[in-house]
Scaffold this active site. Sequence first.
Site, PDB file in Angstrom:
ATOM      1  CB  CYS A 175      -8.704  -4.435  -3.238  1.00 32.12           C
ATOM      2  SG  CYS A 175      -7.987  -3.608  -3.432  1.00 32.12           S
ATOM      3  CG  ASN A 199      -0.265  -0.275   2.400  1.00 28.76           C
ATOM      4  OD1 ASN A 199       0.652  -1.274   2.605  1.00 28.76           O
ATOM      5  ND2 ASN A 199      -1.239   0.435   3.748  1.00 28.76           N
ATOM      6  CD  GLU A 239      -1.421   4.807   4.030  1.00 30.87           C
ATOM      7  OE1 GLU A 239      -0.990   5.949   5.187  1.00 30.87           O
ATOM      8  OE2 GLU A 239      -1.936   3.793   4.661  1.00 30.87           O
ATOM      9  CB  CYS A 298     -11.505  -1.609  -0.045  1.00 31.92           C
ATOM     10  SG  CYS A 298     -10.339  -1.663  -1.828  1.00 31.92           S
ATOM     11  CD  GLU A 307      -5.366  -6.441  -1.184  1.00 33.13           C
ATOM     12  OE1 GLU A 307      -4.835  -5.061  -1.428  1.00 33.13           O
ATOM     13  OE2 GLU A 307      -6.398  -6.422  -0.166  1.00 33.13           O
ATOM     14  CB  CYS A 331      -5.147  -1.378  -2.156  1.00 32.08           C
ATOM     15  SG  CYS A 331      -6.395  -0.929  -0.583  1.00 32.08           S
TER      16      CYS A 331
END
Length: 130
Positions: A86, A39, A41, A83, A52, A50
């Site tokens: 994803c 991930n 940010e 999430c 994934e 993310c």
Amino acid sequence: MTLRDAAIAVRENAHAPYSNFKVGAAIRAASGTVYVGCNVENVAYPEGTCAEAGAIAAMCAAGEYEIAEVYVIAASPSPVPPCGGCRQKLAEFGKSAVPVTLATTAGAELATSIGALLPGAFGAGHMEGS
Ligand code: THU
């Protein structure tokens, strides 16, 4: 290197200064090649990208579009579920039966599948004939 080892290793590279929650993901593509993501940010969108999604992007950047297996790991009390966004991305590139392992760094594992994570997924087939 196993998918788990690949996910553990890439998790170390996560950029998560806002959540302090590092996630690693490893995808084995249909060719057998493993692609990894963590991930990332940023201050404008603290939820960032993310792990994934990063692994899927790496797979596509290499010219591959078929997921064969997925492994996701985080230092969470229980295996962290992907999430919603994803789940849709995984469904775009992998068949329903594709195995997904959600794991914790402490050693817990939850075995699931792309189809179980997103039952009734919307797909390109739903736009046929429109
Ligand atoms: N995150 C992932 O990378 N994958 C998941 O499956 C769950 C959440 C990240 C996104 C964000 O950087 C942080 O975890 C907190 O939501």
